[in-house]
Design an enzyme around this catalytic site. Structure first.
Site, mmCIF file in Angstrom:
data_model
loop_
_atom_site.group_PDB
_atom_site.id
_atom_site.type_symbol
_atom_site.label_atom_id
_atom_site.label_comp_id
_atom_site.label_asym_id
_atom_site.label_seq_id
_atom_site.Cartn_x
_atom_site.Cartn_y
_atom_site.Cartn_z
ATOM 1 N N GLN A 33 0.793 -1.225 0.000
ATOM 2 C CA GLN A 33 0.000 0.000 0.000
ATOM 3 C C GLN A 33 0.829 1.281 0.000
ATOM 4 O OE1 GLN A 33 -2.611 -1.861 3.207
ATOM 5 N NE2 GLN A 33 -4.037 -0.495 2.182
ATOM 6 N N HIS A 53 -1.986 -4.943 -12.901
ATOM 7 C CA HIS A 53 -1.455 -4.798 -14.255
ATOM 8 C C HIS A 53 -2.347 -5.458 -15.302
ATOM 9 C CE1 HIS A 53 2.812 -4.203 -12.427
ATOM 10 N NE2 HIS A 53 2.145 -3.077 -12.511
ATOM 11 N N ASP A 66 2.248 0.606 -8.338
ATOM 12 C CA ASP A 66 3.626 0.579 -8.849
ATOM 13 C C ASP A 66 4.527 1.570 -8.117
ATOM 14 O OD1 ASP A 66 2.704 -1.260 -10.625
ATOM 15 O OD2 ASP A 66 3.098 -0.105 -12.445
ATOM 16 N N ARG A 91 4.032 0.150 12.799
ATOM 17 C CA ARG A 91 3.639 -1.163 12.293
ATOM 18 C C ARG A 91 3.723 -1.131 10.767
ATOM 19 N NH1 ARG A 91 -2.046 -3.764 11.085
ATOM 20 N NH2 ARG A 91 -1.229 -5.760 10.434
ATOM 21 N N HIS A 136 1.152 -9.347 4.885
ATOM 22 C CA HIS A 136 -0.001 -8.449 4.768
ATOM 23 C C HIS A 136 -0.517 -8.509 3.324
ATOM 24 C CE1 HIS A 136 -2.008 -4.725 6.671
ATOM 25 N NE2 HIS A 136 -2.607 -4.900 5.508
ATOM 26 N N ASN A 180 -1.836 -10.775 8.650
ATOM 27 C CA ASN A 180 -2.812 -9.715 8.838
ATOM 28 C C ASN A 180 -4.177 -10.108 8.277
ATOM 29 O OD1 ASN A 180 -3.517 -6.737 9.316
ATOM 30 N ND2 ASN A 180 -4.072 -7.015 7.164
ATOM 31 N N GLU A 181 -5.192 -10.105 9.133
ATOM 32 C CA GLU A 181 -6.593 -10.211 8.732
ATOM 33 C C GLU A 181 -6.970 -11.491 7.969
ATOM 34 O OE1 GLU A 181 -8.091 -6.687 6.837
ATOM 35 O OE2 GLU A 181 -7.724 -5.457 8.590
ATOM 36 N N ASN A 322 -7.766 -5.683 14.414
ATOM 37 C CA ASN A 322 -8.136 -4.629 13.468
ATOM 38 C C ASN A 322 -9.643 -4.481 13.508
ATOM 39 O OD1 ASN A 322 -5.460 -4.671 12.771
ATOM 40 N ND2 ASN A 322 -5.786 -5.179 10.610
ATOM 41 N N TYR A 324 -12.953 -1.881 12.287
ATOM 42 C CA TYR A 324 -13.451 -0.694 11.588
ATOM 43 C C TYR A 324 -14.949 -0.481 11.762
ATOM 44 C CZ TYR A 324 -8.919 -0.211 9.293
ATOM 45 O OH TYR A 324 -7.583 -0.034 9.045
ATOM 46 N N GLU A 386 -5.079 -1.965 13.987
ATOM 47 C CA GLU A 386 -5.624 -1.037 12.993
ATOM 48 C C GLU A 386 -6.976 -0.553 13.457
ATOM 49 O OE1 GLU A 386 -5.994 -2.163 8.811
ATOM 50 O OE2 GLU A 386 -4.068 -3.197 8.942
HETATM 51 C C1 LIG Z 1 9.693 -1.626 -13.886
HETATM 52 O O1 LIG Z 1 8.389 -1.338 -14.278
HETATM 53 C C2 LIG Z 1 8.259 -0.143 -15.030
HETATM 54 C C3 LIG Z 1 6.792 0.081 -15.271
HETATM 55 O O2 LIG Z 1 6.132 0.252 -14.044
HETATM 56 C C4 LIG Z 1 9.065 -0.269 -16.319
HETATM 57 O O3 LIG Z 1 9.002 0.955 -17.056
HETATM 58 C C5 LIG Z 1 10.506 -0.591 -15.977
HETATM 59 O O4 LIG Z 1 11.248 -0.823 -17.140
HETATM 60 C C6 LIG Z 1 10.618 -1.794 -15.070
HETATM 61 N N1 LIG Z 1 11.969 -1.942 -14.594
HETATM 62 C C7 LIG Z 1 12.591 -3.116 -14.553
HETATM 63 C C8 LIG Z 1 13.961 -3.105 -13.949
HETATM 64 O O5 LIG Z 1 12.082 -4.131 -14.968
#
Ligand SMILES: *[C@@H]1O[C@H](CO)[C@@H](O)[C@H](O)[C@H]1NC(C)=O
Ligand SMILES: *[C@@H]1O[C@H](CO)[C@@H](O)[C@H](O)[C@H]1NC(C)=O
Length: 478
Positions: A33, A53, A66, A91, A136, A180-181, A322, A324, A386
């Site tokens: 996160q 992705h 990412d 934590r 987690h 976790n959870e 945790n 909520y 949490e």
């Molecule tokens: C890691 O991911 C990004 C996209 O999020 C990409 O552009 C990049 O080339 C990747 N790097 C490696 C080391 O694979």
């Protein structure tokens, strides 16, 4: 004597918002996160990388983790924030695929070890105790390809991961949370598919549950047998629990609310924290009976044998909780034609009360929940690991302050007045972050994060000052 009791009562009331001397405060995050750096320095792919992705349509705002808060690069700044807040605990969780890129114990990523090692050192240097979650939610994708938590073998791989973690960080980390959870993982993922879309309702949830309980117990015993003597730490599990308030005084609803607690929270609590161990009787009985009406040759709840019961029983030094939400629960026995599911097994219906001013702020539910756990499981040591409030990310977050006034008071009341063994309160979260399937929409942070800026600039909200003052003054203002 009566006078003394009466006087003590008055003194308590006057000081009802004082924080007891040994009570600790903290704040939480989890690896996926906040870290970002999803493919940095040898990290492998985990289930969340894969989902975001390949299925951005399943994420509310079509985003991913990412970069997230970029804590992979900005961790020193995060520690500065923790220092400013004055928390006792931070934590955080360890990304399995950052440390073991394929998930298996045969290849350790030195850069992953270095990242957490540096973070731990920096925390300790600043007087902040690391309170570390081993898992987690971010399972390495290769392990998911083998069925994830529905595959019993994953418990052994989890033990391998735990060993690496204890070996590299256990000299400095003294509080461990194995998992976790479990409800969110097993019911939320393998049953209902609310988190990850692996839906095998009423089947996947219980398979996952058994593996997860055994995985937890393996990590506990590993620590107990091989590390505790040298490292002197404590190890527990964090369970997510709502509070089930009967919708009416009608006996059926009262029983339904208790059933919801036993079959939801007791699913994890009973095997680990009760004297006799094993799943709660009502869980075993109902799933077996309903499985029969559905023509399953055996119960959909895979049983624990005597050895497993003994292995899991007592496998926690403390309970991480945790919490909520509070729900109103009513009886809702479903007929045999309804599709197999955990809801059908429970025969309950959960809803919020339209009369509640704000359904996210029902602190009385937390006090009742802590008391229920204390009564049911012989007053275990509890850390709230949490509890937090989401809004739209505004800086003047008065509702979050209202939330804290209510919830911290409820926890202190449970500790001081009700004598429940609650030792600390860790809130979610330092900063706005990646909230799984809702993306960046729900903001839980004490700090705002500018997700448009490559710097991911952190700005304190009004609630940050509030929490800082509570910790510093050890006093909760009315
Ligand atoms: C890691 O991911 C990004 C996209 O999020 C990409 O552009 C990049 O080339 C990747 N790097 C490696 C080391 O694979
Ligand atoms: C990001 O941080 C750098 C260095 O502190 C600063 O020069 C730059 O203006 C910042 N950029 C944004 C968009 O805030």
């Amino acid at each position: 004597m009566i006078f003394i009791i009466f006087a003590a009562f008055i003194i308590y009331n006057v000081n009802s918002v004082r924080v007891p001397p040994n009570f600790k405060f903290g704040i939480a995050t989890s690896a996926y996160q906040v870290e970002g750096g999803w493919n940095a320095s040898g990290k492998g792919e985990n289930v969340w990388d894969r989902l975001m992705h390949t299925r951005p349509d399943l994420i509310f705002d079509h985003t991913n983790g990412d970069v997230a808060c970029d804590s992979y690069h900005k961790w020193r700044e995060d520690v500065e924030i923790l220092k400013t807040l004055g928390v006792d605990y931070y934590r955080f969780s360890i990304s399995w695929s950052r440390v073991l890129p394929t998930g298996f114990g045969n290849k350790i990523n030195p850069d992953g070890i270095r990242y957490y090692s540096d973070l731990i050192d920096e925390l300790l240097k600043n007087g902040i105790e690391p309170f570390v979650t081993i898992f987690h939610w971010d399972l390495p994708q290769p392990l998911q390809d083998l069925g994830g938590w529905t595959n019993p073998q994953i418990a052994l791989y989890f033990e391998d991961f735990a060993r690496v973690v204890f070996e590299h960080f256990g000299d400095r980390v003294k509080k461990w949370i194995t998992i976790n959870e479990p409800s969110s993982i097993c019911y939320g993922t393998y049953g209902r598919g609310l988190y990850l879309p692996f839906e095998y309702p009423g089947i996947g949830d219980y398979l996952c549950g058994k593996t997860l309980l055994l995985a937890h117990a393996r990590a506990y015993h590993l620590y107990d047998n091989e590390f505790r003597e040298k490292q002197h730490g404590k190890i527990g599990i964090t369970i997510d629990s709502t509070w089930a308030e009967p919708k009416t005084n009608n006996k059926k609803d009262v029983m339904a609310a208790e059933r919801e607690m036993q079959m939801g929270t007791g699913w994890w609590m009973h095997p680990i924290f009760s004297k006799e161990g094993d799943y709660p009787e009502i869980l075993k009985f109902r799933v077996a009976e309903i499985s029969k009406t559905e023509n399953f040759p055996e119960s959909r709840l895979p049983p624990l044998d005597q050895e497993e019961i003994k292995f899991i029983r007592g496998s926690a030094d403390f309970l991480g909780l945790n919490h909520y939400l509070t729900y109103l629960v009513s009886d809702n026995e479903l007929n045999t034609n309804v599709k197999t599911s955990l809801e059908k097994d429970r025969g309950t219906k959960n809803e919020v009360d339209p009369n509640w001013d704000n359904p996210l702020i029902t602190p009385w539910g937390m006090r009742k929940l802590i008391n229920w756990l204390a009564n049911e499981y012989d007053n275990p040591i509890i850390y709230i690991t949490e509890n937090g409030y989401w809004d739209d990310g505004r800086l003047d977050d008065q509702d979050r302050i209202k939330f804290y006034k209510g919830y911290i008071k409820a926890v202190l009341d449970a500790a001081v007045v009700d004598k429940c063994n609650v030792r600390g309160y860790i809130t979610w979260s330092i900063m706005d972050n990646m909230e799984w399937r809702v993306g960046y929409k729900f903001k839980y942070g004490l700090y705002h994060v500018d997700f448009q800026s490559p710097n991911r600039t952190r700005t304190p909200k009004v609630s940050a000052k509030f929490y800082q003052d509570v910790i510093k003054n050890r006093y909760l203002p009315e």
